[in-house]
Design a protein around this motif. Structure first.
Motif, PDB file in Angstrom:
ATOM      1  N   ALA A   3       0.945  -1.150   0.122  1.00 53.71           N
ATOM      2  CA  ALA A   3       0.119   0.116   0.033  1.00 53.71           C
ATOM      3  C   ALA A   3       0.814   1.154   0.034  1.00 53.71           C
ATOM      4  O   ALA A   3       0.462   2.147  -0.580  1.00 53.71           O
ATOM      5  CB  ALA A   3      -0.934  -0.048   1.427  1.00 53.71           C
ATOM      6  N   ASN A   4       2.094   1.312   0.502  1.00 59.92           N
ATOM      7  CA  ASN A   4       2.789   2.405   0.802  1.00 59.92           C
ATOM      8  C   ASN A   4       3.566   2.549  -0.410  1.00 59.92           C
ATOM      9  O   ASN A   4       4.496   1.891  -0.835  1.00 59.92           O
ATOM     10  CB  ASN A   4       3.819   2.090   2.011  1.00 59.92           C
ATOM     11  CG  ASN A   4       4.501   3.331   2.372  1.00 59.92           C
ATOM     12  OD1 ASN A   4       5.274   4.015   1.502  1.00 59.92           O
ATOM     13  ND2 ASN A   4       4.404   3.779   3.624  1.00 59.92           N
ATOM     14  N   ALA A   5       3.264   3.855  -1.135  1.00 63.07           N
ATOM     15  CA  ALA A   5       3.873   4.139  -2.249  1.00 63.07           C
ATOM     16  C   ALA A   5       5.464   4.248  -2.141  1.00 63.07           C
ATOM     17  O   ALA A   5       6.397   3.823  -3.062  1.00 63.07           O
ATOM     18  CB  ALA A   5       3.544   5.260  -3.151  1.00 63.07           C
ATOM     19  N   LEU A   6       5.991   4.862  -0.938  1.00 55.92           N
ATOM     20  CA  LEU A   6       7.462   4.842  -0.815  1.00 55.92           C
ATOM     21  C   LEU A   6       8.270   3.595  -0.723  1.00 55.92           C
ATOM     22  O   LEU A   6       9.202   3.322  -1.137  1.00 55.92           O
ATOM     23  CB  LEU A   6       7.672   5.701   0.473  1.00 55.92           C
ATOM     24  CG  LEU A   6       9.224   6.172   0.706  1.00 55.92           C
ATOM     25  CD1 LEU A   6       9.690   6.791  -0.367  1.00 55.92           C
ATOM     26  CD2 LEU A   6       9.320   6.824   2.037  1.00 55.92           C
ATOM     27  N   GLN A  57      -3.650  -3.716  -6.001  1.00 55.25           N
ATOM     28  CA  GLN A  57      -4.932  -3.568  -5.538  1.00 55.25           C
ATOM     29  C   GLN A  57      -5.000  -2.510  -4.326  1.00 55.25           C
ATOM     30  O   GLN A  57      -4.230  -2.890  -3.708  1.00 55.25           O
ATOM     31  CB  GLN A  57      -5.771  -4.714  -5.137  1.00 55.25           C
ATOM     32  CG  GLN A  57      -7.137  -4.599  -4.445  1.00 55.25           C
ATOM     33  CD  GLN A  57      -7.805  -5.882  -4.058  1.00 55.25           C
ATOM     34  OE1 GLN A  57      -7.642  -6.395  -2.968  1.00 55.25           O
ATOM     35  NE2 GLN A  57      -8.716  -6.694  -4.861  1.00 55.25           N
ATOM     36  N   ASP A  58      -5.698  -1.334  -4.521  1.00 51.19           N
ATOM     37  CA  ASP A  58      -5.755  -0.594  -3.372  1.00 51.19           C
ATOM     38  C   ASP A  58      -6.893  -1.054  -2.268  1.00 51.19           C
ATOM     39  O   ASP A  58      -7.817  -1.289  -2.340  1.00 51.19           O
ATOM     40  CB  ASP A  58      -6.385   0.661  -3.765  1.00 51.19           C
ATOM     41  CG  ASP A  58      -6.678   1.863  -2.844  1.00 51.19           C
ATOM     42  OD1 ASP A  58      -6.809   1.531  -1.670  1.00 51.19           O
ATOM     43  OD2 ASP A  58      -6.034   2.950  -3.072  1.00 51.19           O
ATOM     44  N   ARG A  59      -6.176  -1.679  -1.448  1.00 50.53           N
ATOM     45  CA  ARG A  59      -7.014  -2.351  -0.197  1.00 50.53           C
ATOM     46  C   ARG A  59      -7.956  -1.598   0.331  1.00 50.53           C
ATOM     47  O   ARG A  59      -9.011  -2.248   0.845  1.00 50.53           O
ATOM     48  CB  ARG A  59      -5.931  -2.751   0.747  1.00 50.53           C
ATOM     49  CG  ARG A  59      -5.111  -3.993   0.481  1.00 50.53           C
ATOM     50  CD  ARG A  59      -4.077  -4.646   1.384  1.00 50.53           C
ATOM     51  NE  ARG A  59      -3.045  -3.441   1.553  1.00 50.53           N
ATOM     52  CZ  ARG A  59      -1.981  -3.580   2.438  1.00 50.53           C
ATOM     53  NH1 ARG A  59      -1.999  -4.733   3.363  1.00 50.53           N
ATOM     54  NH2 ARG A  59      -1.214  -2.734   2.470  1.00 50.53           N
ATOM     55  N   LEU A  85      -2.659  -0.027  -9.821  1.00 56.09           N
ATOM     56  CA  LEU A  85      -1.473  -0.426 -11.113  1.00 56.09           C
ATOM     57  C   LEU A  85      -1.063   1.122 -11.756  1.00 56.09           C
ATOM     58  O   LEU A  85       0.224   0.913 -12.122  1.00 56.09           O
ATOM     59  CB  LEU A  85      -2.445  -1.042 -12.214  1.00 56.09           C
ATOM     60  CG  LEU A  85      -1.733  -1.285 -13.579  1.00 56.09           C
ATOM     61  CD1 LEU A  85      -0.549  -2.254 -13.167  1.00 56.09           C
ATOM     62  CD2 LEU A  85      -2.661  -1.743 -14.422  1.00 56.09           C
ATOM     63  N   ASP A  86      -1.529   1.998 -11.667  1.00 52.99           N
ATOM     64  CA  ASP A  86      -1.358   2.986 -12.316  1.00 52.99           C
ATOM     65  C   ASP A  86      -0.195   3.916 -11.297  1.00 52.99           C
ATOM     66  O   ASP A  86       0.878   4.296 -11.906  1.00 52.99           O
ATOM     67  CB  ASP A  86      -2.456   4.070 -12.368  1.00 52.99           C
ATOM     68  CG  ASP A  86      -2.019   5.441 -12.908  1.00 52.99           C
ATOM     69  OD1 ASP A  86      -1.626   5.485 -14.201  1.00 52.99           O
ATOM     70  OD2 ASP A  86      -2.116   6.974 -12.281  1.00 52.99           O
ATOM     71  N   ARG A  87      -0.202   3.612 -10.168  1.00 52.36           N
ATOM     72  CA  ARG A  87       0.901   4.100  -9.233  1.00 52.36           C
ATOM     73  C   ARG A  87       1.994   3.223  -9.509  1.00 52.36           C
ATOM     74  O   ARG A  87       3.299   3.898  -9.710  1.00 52.36           O
ATOM     75  CB  ARG A  87       0.411   3.992  -7.696  1.00 52.36           C
ATOM     76  CG  ARG A  87       1.478   4.450  -6.933  1.00 52.36           C
ATOM     77  CD  ARG A  87       1.337   3.643  -5.386  1.00 52.36           C
ATOM     78  NE  ARG A  87       1.597   2.214  -5.802  1.00 52.36           N
ATOM     79  CZ  ARG A  87       1.776   1.314  -4.579  1.00 52.36           C
ATOM     80  NH1 ARG A  87       1.460   1.608  -3.368  1.00 52.36           N
ATOM     81  NH2 ARG A  87       2.031  -0.177  -4.865  1.00 52.36           N
ATOM     82  N   ASP A  88       1.862   1.963  -9.769  1.00 54.99           N
ATOM     83  CA  ASP A  88       3.049   1.148 -10.166  1.00 54.99           C
ATOM     84  C   ASP A  88       3.816   1.476 -11.241  1.00 54.99           C
ATOM     85  O   ASP A  88       5.097   1.481 -11.409  1.00 54.99           O
ATOM     86  CB  ASP A  88       2.550  -0.330  -9.777  1.00 54.99           C
ATOM     87  CG  ASP A  88       2.437  -0.812  -8.637  1.00 54.99           C
ATOM     88  OD1 ASP A  88       2.477  -0.402  -7.693  1.00 54.99           O
ATOM     89  OD2 ASP A  88       1.880  -2.090  -8.300  1.00 54.99           O
ATOM     90  N   LEU A  89       2.999   1.846 -12.303  1.00 53.73           N
ATOM     91  CA  LEU A  89       3.662   1.867 -13.749  1.00 53.73           C
ATOM     92  C   LEU A  89       4.357   3.350 -13.564  1.00 53.73           C
ATOM     93  O   LEU A  89       5.289   3.585 -14.196  1.00 53.73           O
ATOM     94  CB  LEU A  89       2.361   2.217 -14.617  1.00 53.73           C
ATOM     95  CG  LEU A  89       1.772   0.607 -14.980  1.00 53.73           C
ATOM     96  CD1 LEU A  89       0.714   0.966 -15.910  1.00 53.73           C
ATOM     97  CD2 LEU A  89       2.622  -0.357 -15.423  1.00 53.73           C
TER      98      LEU A  89
END
Length: 434
Positions: free
Chosen positions: A168-171, A192-194, A225-229
């Motif tokens: 969940a944590n983007a950092l 998946q955004d929990r 997914l958009d965050r990951d990409l």
């Protein structure tokens, strides 16, 4: 594993076979000679059998590379009541799967080199097929602190993942991708955004409302997914989205591939062949994560598979016992078994004309091999003799009691399928024969 045994398997010659090489998309009639664990000869001229060789007349059956399942739970260590490497690998062999990527979400979690070594040793001693351990992306698969990728990779980890748990944590995800890039390691993440998924147990929409069940919107997948990409573009790490089921995600992935990002994606055989209507009267064997979507979304996934946007098909084999599945739908555990039925269920798409046989097999063998940088997945001289022989047209009814997994939670219970695996070979040795 067969390759670790002292004696070499005898030569084996397949004759009158329909040779399908998913790596090139070619189909030819002819023979194939497996010798010393590798493909020694192949094609219409491959008719010579060395002394002592076994000869099999395939009668037109398909001979293809063994399947590579990039997501399966094998139980060991800590969940032997659900599955063991012995039972999972037998189910895999019976389904034509010759390589399994084992989920790291065991007990203890595969976040220590000693646990990686344990899985490899157990696979060598009790497994019928190749078992490659996935190591944890974060310590304890808890999403808070990244694991020691260098030591885990050195111990034999094939890639890094938190299984069905999303970071969940983007950092933390940025750190994971940056660190993995330094080892040229593959990050396999379940997007998946929990928080957005919340307590949802099936696809958000009319069917969920009618059944009185909490839904999960497709945006829960797409936002993560958009965050990951974006983080992949920032870090340059190799990234694989393990399961995509929402059509909105496909647009984002198509754009990422067009930009040349080092990204690949997969989906499950369940999401390609079933939809939310199959849940019917609260069938808990179809309670999956991510949930089955509507029929329109399923068709969109199939089209993405046919065009090559979706790289990989997985079984997402997740055995659950009676105590966790024979409950009200909202309380039951997520997951279904699938190693043994993945190929036959996938052949539904071939028989309907939605995808070609080489394309289906590519998503189950040659493309996973490319992503994992394995030698398998191709019918070429010198390639490992990890092979399957199957009749794509022979029908059978799925009887859960005849499946080889320790649990029986198959979503294809009593379904009529086509495609019987007659022989499975790993490193030149027959590990299953019907």
């Amino acid at each position: 594993m067969p390759e670790s045994r002292a004696s070499k398997p005898p030569p084996l010659l397949f004759q009158n076979a329909r040779l399908v090489d998913p790596a090139t998309g070619s189909e030819t009639l002819g023979g194939l000679l497996a010798l010393d664990g590798r493909i020694a000869d192949i094609g219409p001229e491959a008719t010579f059998a060395p002394e002592g060789a076994r000869v099999i007349d395939c009668g037109g059956d398909v001979v293809a590379p063994g399947l590579i399942d990039m997501q399966a739970f094998v139980g060991e260590p800590g969940a032997e009541h659900r599955e063991t490497i012995a039972t999972a690998s037998l189910a895999a062999a019976a389904g034509g799967v010759t390589t399994i990527l084992a989920s790291p979400t065991t007990s203890p979690v595969v976040d220590d080199p000693a646990v990686v070594d344990f899985v490899l040793r157990r696979a060598r001693d009790t497994g019928r097929v190749r078992v490659l351990p996935m190591a944890a992306l974060t310590k304890g698969c808890a999403g808070r602190e990244i694991a020691e990728y260098g030591l885990l990779q050195q111990a034999g980890a094939a890639c890094f993942s938190d299984g069905g748990r999303s970071v969940a944590n983007a950092l933390v995800m940025r750190y994971a991708l940056t660190y993995a890039r330094g080892f040229d390691a593959l990050v396999a993440h379940f997007p998946q955004d929990r928080d957005l998924a919340g307590g949802g147990v099936m696809n958000e929409g009319e069917t969920a409302m009618r059944l009185g069940l909490a839904g999960v919107p497709g945006e829960a997948e797409t936002i993560a997914l958009d965050r990951d990409l974006r983080l992949v573009a920032l870090t340059g790490a190799r990234y694989h989205a393990t399961i995509l089921a929402a059509p909105q995600s496909l647009d984002a992935f198509r754009a990422a591939k067009a930009r040349g990002l080092p990204v690949t994606c997969g989906t499950t055989i369940n999401h390609l062949t079933l939809n939310e209507a199959d849940i019917g009267h609260y069938r808990t064997f179809l309670k999956l994560r991510p949930p089955l979507r509507c029929e329109e979304d399923r068709v969109t996934l199939v089209r993405a598979l046919a065009e090559g946007l979706i790289d990989v098909i997985v079984s997402d084999h997740d055995p659950q016992d009676v105590e966790t599945k024979r409950l009200p739908f909202g309380e039951a555990e997520f997951g279904a078994i699938g190693l043994e039925t993945m190929l036959a269920a996938g052949l539904r798409l071939v028989h309907s004309g939605a995808v070609t046989l080489p394309r289906l097999l590519a998503a189950m063998s040659s493309r996973p091999a490319e992503i994992l940088r394995l030698e398998q997945g191709r019918l070429q001289k010198g390639a490992p003799a990890d092979l399957i022989r199957f009749d794509p047209d022979e029908p059978f009814v799925v009887d859960p009691e005849k499946l080889h997994s320790r649990c029986r939670n198959t979503p294809f219970d009593e379904a009529l399928l086509q495609g019987v695996v007659k022989l499975t070979m790993v490193a030149g040795e027959v590990v299953y024969e019907a």
